[in-house]
Design a protein around this motif. Structure first.
Motif: not given
Length: 305
Positions: A293-305
């Protein structure tokens, strides 16, 4: 991850269309595809069963497959436009959708293409129970799962913009209950739990589903509030991490489902699992979803884990 698991996810890949301060932004999404990509990122082998169209978005979808190293063997190209979900964010950045249906409805599953032992199947699609080839494929895969004793999860992914009259709603409920009664893991939102149980009390709803499927792990997510799970006729509340800066809740439920599936398989979930073991898994699922929920879009957060 030792003994990498092969997981199938069936349903839609689509375009989430945002309007941010007058500027249009397009992100790849779709409940089933979100789960597929998240589970791949967590180290699993993924079979995604879905369809893309023949418009300008199809190439962007294929590029997304390539970027996450997803196998396209089970992806169908059909003569139709891509499904578009216009994402509307409220003042709390919670999302709602307006759909323009397209290619995903034309997915036709060929079971003969399956050449791997599947360890787990996820059924989670906003557009699956709207008649057409995707729905037929959904039930075909359910039959395959039951005949081959493959555990599966179910997320109804209810969207009121799609289930938009009483006749469609009643059919939708009946179809959901078919999947619920044999699932290993079931995830509801509060709205979905009330809708499908016909009750307006959360613990009574859990009891209803528990009686329908006594062996299932049943979860209800409540946004900012505690997550509930029902196991062996008891209800448990799991606190969630408070997020200071919520940008977009699109895909948060899918991220939770992905995390829970991953850890259920990693920790060898079975009928003998204790509530303490499951509590650990739900907490890990919540932690994974909290990053979404900290990023726009459903998949964007995967770039930061």
């Amino acid at each position: 991850m030792k003994n990498k698991k092969t997981i199938c996810s069936i349903g839609e890949i689509l375009i989430d269309a945002y309007n941010i301060n007058g500027e249009e932004k397009f992100e790849i999404g779709g409940a089933s595809f979100n789960v597929a990509v998240s589970l791949k990122t967590l180290g699993n082998e993924i079979l995604f069963f879905g369809a893309i169209g023949n418009d300008e978005y199809a190439q962007k979808m294929l590029e997304t497959f390539a970027s996450y190293e997803l196998n396209t063997k089970y992806l169908k190209n059909v003569n139709n436009h891509s499904t578009i979900a216009k994402v509307i964010l409220d003042k709390n950045n919670d999302r709602n959708f307006i759909f323009t249906k397209g290619a995903d409805q034309n997915f036709d599953l060929d079971l003969n293409l399956i050449d791997k032992k599947i360890d787990f199947i996820h059924f989670g699609s906003a557009t699956a129970f709207l008649n057409g080839k995707l729905e037929i494929s959904y039930f075909k895969l359910l039959d395959y799962a039951l005949k081959n004793n493959i555990p599966y999860s179910f997320d109804p992914n209810y969207r009121d913009n799609l289930i938009n009259n009483s006749k469609i709603l009643e059919e939708y409920k009946k179809k959901c209950l078919i999947f619920i009664k044999n699932a290993t893991f079931i995830k509801f939102s509060t709205e979905e739990a009330y809708l499908l149980s016909g009750l307006n009390n959360i613990e009574n709803s859990l009891l209803f589903f528990g009686n329908l499927n006594p062996s299932a792990l049943i979860c209800i997510t409540q946004g900012k509030e505690d997550t509930l799970f029902y196991w062996k006729a008891k209800t448990y509340y799991v606190p969630i991490k408070k997020i200071a800066n919520v940008i977009d809740t699109t895909g948060a439920g899918d991220a939770f489902v992905s995390g829970v599936i991953h850890y259920l398989l990693k920790y060898n979930f079975s009928s003998k699992s204790s509530a303490k073991e499951i509590l650990k898994i739900i907490k890990l699922g919540n932690e994974f979803a909290s990053k979404n929920v900290e990023y726009l879009g459903a998949l964007t957060f995967l770039n930061y884990i």
